[in-house]
Design a protein around this motif. Structure first.
Motif, PDB file in Angstrom:
ATOM      1  N   LEU A 120     -40.766   2.533   1.742  1.00  0.00           N
ATOM      2  CA  LEU A 120     -39.335   2.307   1.518  1.00  0.00           C
ATOM      3  C   LEU A 120     -38.626   2.057   2.853  1.00  0.00           C
ATOM      4  CD1 LEU A 120     -38.650   5.073  -1.175  1.00  0.00           C
ATOM      5  CD2 LEU A 120     -38.678   2.599  -1.547  1.00  0.00           C
ATOM      6  N   TYR A 121     -39.027   2.797   3.880  1.00  0.00           N
ATOM      7  CA  TYR A 121     -38.439   2.637   5.225  1.00  0.00           C
ATOM      8  C   TYR A 121     -38.659   1.213   5.737  1.00  0.00           C
ATOM      9  CZ  TYR A 121     -37.876   3.278  10.290  1.00  0.00           C
ATOM     10  OH  TYR A 121     -37.488   3.146  11.598  1.00  0.00           O
ATOM     11  N   TYR A 122     -39.909   0.708   5.604  1.00  0.00           N
ATOM     12  CA  TYR A 122     -40.209  -0.635   6.107  1.00  0.00           C
ATOM     13  C   TYR A 122     -39.553  -1.720   5.254  1.00  0.00           C
ATOM     14  CZ  TYR A 122     -43.577   1.468   9.270  1.00  0.00           C
ATOM     15  OH  TYR A 122     -44.154   2.212  10.269  1.00  0.00           O
ATOM     16  N   ASP A 123     -39.164  -1.361   4.031  1.00  0.00           N
ATOM     17  CA  ASP A 123     -38.419  -2.301   3.187  1.00  0.00           C
ATOM     18  C   ASP A 123     -36.912  -2.166   3.396  1.00  0.00           C
ATOM     19  OD1 ASP A 123     -40.704  -3.390   2.104  1.00  0.00           O
ATOM     20  OD2 ASP A 123     -40.730  -2.083   0.357  1.00  0.00           O
ATOM     21  N   ALA A 124     -36.513  -1.429   4.440  1.00  0.00           N
ATOM     22  CA  ALA A 124     -35.100  -1.223   4.792  1.00  0.00           C
ATOM     23  C   ALA A 124     -34.337  -0.427   3.743  1.00  0.00           C
ATOM     24  CB  ALA A 124     -34.417  -2.559   5.058  1.00  0.00           C
ATOM     25  N   LEU A 125     -35.048   0.340   2.918  1.00  0.00           N
ATOM     26  CA  LEU A 125     -34.401   1.213   1.927  1.00  0.00           C
ATOM     27  C   LEU A 125     -34.356   2.628   2.516  1.00  0.00           C
ATOM     28  CD1 LEU A 125     -36.227  -0.191  -1.232  1.00  0.00           C
ATOM     29  CD2 LEU A 125     -33.895  -0.699  -0.488  1.00  0.00           C
ATOM     30  N   HIS A 126     -33.561   2.781   3.568  1.00  0.00           N
ATOM     31  CA  HIS A 126     -33.597   4.010   4.364  1.00  0.00           C
ATOM     32  C   HIS A 126     -33.066   5.221   3.596  1.00  0.00           C
ATOM     33  CE1 HIS A 126     -33.214   0.662   7.444  1.00  0.00           C
ATOM     34  NE2 HIS A 126     -34.435   1.116   7.568  1.00  0.00           N
ATOM     35  N   GLU A 127     -32.000   5.048   2.852  1.00  0.00           N
ATOM     36  CA  GLU A 127     -31.458   6.181   2.104  1.00  0.00           C
ATOM     37  C   GLU A 127     -32.440   6.645   1.028  1.00  0.00           C
ATOM     38  OE1 GLU A 127     -27.638   5.253   0.593  1.00  0.00           O
ATOM     39  OE2 GLU A 127     -26.680   5.142   2.565  1.00  0.00           O
ATOM     40  N   GLU A 128     -33.113   5.691   0.350  1.00  0.00           N
ATOM     41  CA  GLU A 128     -34.113   6.050  -0.664  1.00  0.00           C
ATOM     42  C   GLU A 128     -35.305   6.762  -0.021  1.00  0.00           C
ATOM     43  OE1 GLU A 128     -32.624   3.277  -0.326  1.00  0.00           O
ATOM     44  OE2 GLU A 128     -31.859   2.512  -2.244  1.00  0.00           O
ATOM     45  N   ALA A 129     -35.640   6.370   1.201  1.00  0.00           N
ATOM     46  CA  ALA A 129     -36.794   6.967   1.877  1.00  0.00           C
ATOM     47  C   ALA A 129     -36.544   8.429   2.245  1.00  0.00           C
ATOM     48  CB  ALA A 129     -37.143   6.169   3.127  1.00  0.00           C
ATOM     49  N   LEU A 130     -35.281   8.791   2.502  1.00  0.00           N
ATOM     50  CA  LEU A 130     -34.957  10.144   2.955  1.00  0.00           C
ATOM     51  C   LEU A 130     -35.480  11.228   2.009  1.00  0.00           C
ATOM     52  CD1 LEU A 130     -31.276   9.654   4.214  1.00  0.00           C
ATOM     53  CD2 LEU A 130     -33.317  10.056   5.608  1.00  0.00           C
ATOM     54  N   SER A 131     -35.252  11.046   0.696  1.00  0.00           N
ATOM     55  CA  SER A 131     -35.632  12.092  -0.263  1.00  0.00           C
ATOM     56  C   SER A 131     -37.144  12.302  -0.283  1.00  0.00           C
ATOM     57  CB  SER A 131     -35.137  11.720  -1.667  1.00  0.00           C
ATOM     58  OG  SER A 131     -35.709  10.498  -2.099  1.00  0.00           O
ATOM     59  N   PHE A 132     -37.908  11.229  -0.120  1.00  0.00           N
ATOM     60  CA  PHE A 132     -39.377  11.364  -0.123  1.00  0.00           C
ATOM     61  C   PHE A 132     -39.867  12.046   1.153  1.00  0.00           C
ATOM     62  CE2 PHE A 132     -38.837   8.073  -3.334  1.00  0.00           C
ATOM     63  CZ  PHE A 132     -39.743   8.489  -4.301  1.00  0.00           C
ATOM     64  N   PHE A 133     -39.253  11.723   2.293  1.00  0.00           N
ATOM     65  CA  PHE A 133     -39.631  12.386   3.539  1.00  0.00           C
ATOM     66  C   PHE A 133     -39.311  13.886   3.474  1.00  0.00           C
ATOM     67  CE2 PHE A 133     -39.089   8.136   5.871  1.00  0.00           C
ATOM     68  CZ  PHE A 133     -40.457   7.909   5.870  1.00  0.00           C
ATOM     69  N   GLU A 134     -38.165  14.226   2.924  1.00  0.00           N
ATOM     70  CA  GLU A 134     -37.783  15.642   2.809  1.00  0.00           C
ATOM     71  C   GLU A 134     -38.725  16.395   1.885  1.00  0.00           C
ATOM     72  OE1 GLU A 134     -33.776  15.270   1.529  1.00  0.00           O
ATOM     73  OE2 GLU A 134     -32.976  14.879   3.542  1.00  0.00           O
ATOM     74  N   ALA A 135     -39.100  15.763   0.765  1.00  0.00           N
ATOM     75  CA  ALA A 135     -40.038  16.396  -0.165  1.00  0.00           C
ATOM     76  C   ALA A 135     -41.408  16.565   0.486  1.00  0.00           C
ATOM     77  CB  ALA A 135     -40.157  15.560  -1.438  1.00  0.00           C
ATOM     78  N   ALA A 136     -41.845  15.537   1.255  1.00  0.00           N
ATOM     79  CA  ALA A 136     -43.137  15.616   1.936  1.00  0.00           C
ATOM     80  C   ALA A 136     -43.139  16.758   2.950  1.00  0.00           C
ATOM     81  CB  ALA A 136     -43.446  14.290   2.627  1.00  0.00           C
ATOM     82  N   ASN A 137     -42.044  16.928   3.677  1.00  0.00           N
ATOM     83  CA  ASN A 137     -41.946  18.011   4.661  1.00  0.00           C
ATOM     84  C   ASN A 137     -42.125  19.375   3.996  1.00  0.00           C
ATOM     85  OD1 ASN A 137     -41.244  19.194   7.288  1.00  0.00           O
ATOM     86  ND2 ASN A 137     -39.369  19.838   6.252  1.00  0.00           N
ATOM     87  N   THR A 138     -41.527  19.545   2.815  1.00  0.00           N
ATOM     88  CA  THR A 138     -41.670  20.818   2.081  1.00  0.00           C
ATOM     89  C   THR A 138     -43.101  21.027   1.616  1.00  0.00           C
ATOM     90  OG1 THR A 138     -39.384  20.651   1.307  1.00  0.00           O
ATOM     91  CG2 THR A 138     -40.859  22.123   0.083  1.00  0.00           C
ATOM     92  N   ASN A 139     -43.710  19.996   1.065  1.00  0.00           N
ATOM     93  CA  ASN A 139     -45.050  20.130   0.478  1.00  0.00           C
ATOM     94  C   ASN A 139     -46.160  20.216   1.515  1.00  0.00           C
ATOM     95  OD1 ASN A 139     -44.652  20.124  -2.437  1.00  0.00           O
ATOM     96  ND2 ASN A 139     -43.832  18.056  -2.165  1.00  0.00           N
ATOM     97  N   TYR A 140     -45.896  19.776   2.742  1.00  0.00           N
ATOM     98  CA  TYR A 140     -46.935  19.878   3.778  1.00  0.00           C
ATOM     99  C   TYR A 140     -47.191  21.328   4.194  1.00  0.00           C
ATOM    100  CZ  TYR A 140     -48.220  15.092   4.963  1.00  0.00           C
ATOM    101  OH  TYR A 140     -48.752  13.827   4.950  1.00  0.00           O
ATOM    102  N   GLY A 141     -46.269  22.231   3.893  1.00  0.00           N
ATOM    103  CA  GLY A 141     -46.499  23.646   4.177  1.00  0.00           C
ATOM    104  C   GLY A 141     -46.780  23.910   5.638  1.00  0.00           C
ATOM    105  N   GLY A 142     -47.973  24.426   5.931  1.00  0.00           N
ATOM    106  CA  GLY A 142     -48.333  24.792   7.302  1.00  0.00           C
ATOM    107  C   GLY A 142     -49.041  23.710   8.072  1.00  0.00           C
ATOM    108  N   HIS A 143     -49.045  22.480   7.583  1.00  0.00           N
ATOM    109  CA  HIS A 143     -49.675  21.367   8.312  1.00  0.00           C
ATOM    110  C   HIS A 143     -48.646  20.827   9.320  1.00  0.00           C
ATOM    111  CE1 HIS A 143     -53.242  21.040   5.661  1.00  0.00           C
ATOM    112  NE2 HIS A 143     -52.400  21.525   4.751  1.00  0.00           N
ATOM    113  N   TYR A 144     -48.599  21.436  10.494  1.00  0.00           N
ATOM    114  CA  TYR A 144     -47.518  21.171  11.436  1.00  0.00           C
ATOM    115  C   TYR A 144     -47.540  19.776  12.032  1.00  0.00           C
ATOM    116  CZ  TYR A 144     -46.580  26.145  11.035  1.00  0.00           C
ATOM    117  OH  TYR A 144     -46.277  27.372  10.540  1.00  0.00           O
TER     118      TYR A 144
END
Length: 474
Positions: A120-144
């Motif tokens: 989504l980021y590379y397609d210039a859909l930056h606002e749409e990409a934000l929610s997926f990045f935030e969800a990924a950060n939560t689900n990565y847990g302890g994978h720093y």
């Protein structure tokens, strides 16, 4: 009989088994999944490899309800297709996210969400990409290390959305994660983004300080870092400093591990520097080199796409050729199986016939034995009418003697009596009986007793039959 039926069923089963493609679907999918794990098990990479049947793996495991493998197969398929078929890759990552959640595989879910965000980021859909990045950060847990990459991507979105305070916050968190994960690669990416953020805000000294903190580990990183420093000084209009860094960068461009994309950017910066210095001939030369590398990158990407298509085509051609051979083999096996079944059926029928004949023989021998016993008793008691009637009943049953003889004749010579009657329609009853008795090699005296007449009359009957036979032949 059960054993024979079992053999027939087994033969048919083997014939059907032979008609299934080889290697079987399960084997093909297993090989594709294992190969994908070797390539993408540690995460995304730039490996240019077409893995046959990988696109069918997630659907196959979904039918088997092995949802953990569905998620992984979809993730690997997304990695394989993201540079070639973006729509297919996006759908694969979404499947990985859905099935990963179903089996509580948070790592696979995070990886899929991160890839969706990047696309989504590379397609210039930056606002749409934000929610997926935030969800990924939560689900990565302890994978720093992975969390550091995610926060860096979030910062990139916020920079492009001009939300600089949020971008700075994300970079701060990303830096902490990079330190916890001891990831030099993550640190380098975050420092570069810090530099971009400071440049956007006009804080060039801070941008330069961040770039000088980068510790390159190879020629590619070193050349890129020099390029970024040169660009900052060019923007500050400090031509001498820019020339220093860009010339040092230029010396690195001949190294084999420098990417063509970096070379294209480098010659664009050198062209801009030469233009600032008033050397328009050199600026034009650098610009042409920049264009040449841009074309080279484009050609390489097209060749990679063509190569991948060729791999798919070659695989389909090989599979079609193999399927043709398989079909021929299947037909041969099926034909042989049918022949075996037919042979077994014939053997079974012959066996049944033999058993029937054996049973008839046993019945006949038993009857003969009983007849002999009764005859022996009768010979010692010739005047006993009851014994005689018993013997008669044992031999003829409830039938008349002549009817019994006719039944035996018809059994031994099927259709013969009808043939005689049709060829010699003028035969009398006694003449027909004479012909029938001739098949049993009966003497004149025995025939006279059976016909209840004299021997002289039998001779006349035989002569009459003979004349009719001769007349028929003439």
């Amino acid at each position: 009989m059960k054993s024979w039926r079992g053999i027939v069923i087994l033969t048919l089963w083997l014939a059907l088994f032979a008609c299934t493609p080889y290697p079987r679907e399960s084997q093909r999918i297993y090989m594709a999944f294992e190969q994908a794990q070797l390539v993408y098990g540690a995460g995304e990479n730039d490996t240019l490899l077409f893995i046959p049947e990988l696109d069918k793996a997630s659907a196959y495991y979904a039918r088997k309800k092995e949802y953990d493998k569905v998620a992984l197969a979809a993730l690997y398929h997304g990695y394989a297709e993201k540079n070639y078929h973006r729509t297919e890759a996006m759908n694969a990552f979404k499947d990985a996210e859905i099935y990963g959640k179903q089996v509580d595989d948070s790592l696979t879910v995070a990886q899929a969400q991160y890839q969706i965000g990047k696309m989504l980021y590379y397609d210039a859909l930056h606002e749409e990409a934000l929610s997926f990045f935030e969800a990924a950060n939560t689900n990565y847990g302890g994978h720093y290390q992975e969390k550091a990459f995610v926060m860096n991507s979030l910062a990139g979105c916020y920079i492009l959305l001009n939300a600089y305070a949020k971008a700075d916050s994300c970079l701060n968190q990303g830096w902490d994660y990079a330190l916890c994960g001891d990831s030099d690669e993550a640190k380098t990416k975050i420092l570069n983004n810090y530099a971009v953020l400071y440049q956007m805000q006009g804080e060039y000294d801070s941008a330069i300080a961040c770039l000088r903190m980068v510790e390159p580990h190879n020629n590619q990183q070193y050349a890129l870092n020099l390029l970024n420093l040169g660009r900052v000084f060019l923007e500050l209009d400090e031509v001498d400093s820019a020339e220093c860094y860009l010339n040092r960068m230029k010396e690195r461009l001949q190294e084999t591990d420098i990417k063509d994309e970096t070379k294209a950017s480098a010659y664009a910066a050198l062209s801009k520097l030469a233009e600032r210095q008033g050397d328009y001939i050199k600026a034009l030369e650098y610009y042409k080199t920049n264009v040449r590398y841009i074309v080279k990158v484009k050609d390489r990407m097209e060749k990679e796409g063509v190569y991948r298509i060729q791999q798919q085509y070659d695989y389909e051609a090989i599979r079609n050729e193999l399927n043709g051979k398989i079909i021929i083999r299947q037909r041969i096996i099926l034909l042989m199986s049918l022949i075996i079944v037919m042979v077994i059926v014939v053997v079974v029928m012959l066996k049944k016939r033999l058993e029937k004949a054996q049973k008839q023989k046993t019945t006949l021998l038993t009857k003969q034995g009983k007849t002999m016993q009764k005859l022996a008793i009768l010979m010692d008691n010739k005047e006993n009418k009851i014994l005689l009637d018993n013997l008669r009943a044992n031999v003829f049953g409830e039938r008349e003697p002549w009817n019994a003889i006719m039944e035996v004749f018809d059994t031994l010579y099927p259709g013969e009596r009808e043939r005689i009657c049709s060829e010699y329609p003028g035969l009398s009853e006694n003449e027909l009986k004479d012909i029938i008795l001739s098949y049993f090699d009966v003497s004149r005296k025995e025939e006279a007793l059976l016909l209840k007449t004299s021997i002289h009359t039998v001779d006349k009957i035989r002569l009459s039959v003979k004349n009719k036979f001769v007349k028929r032949k003439l």
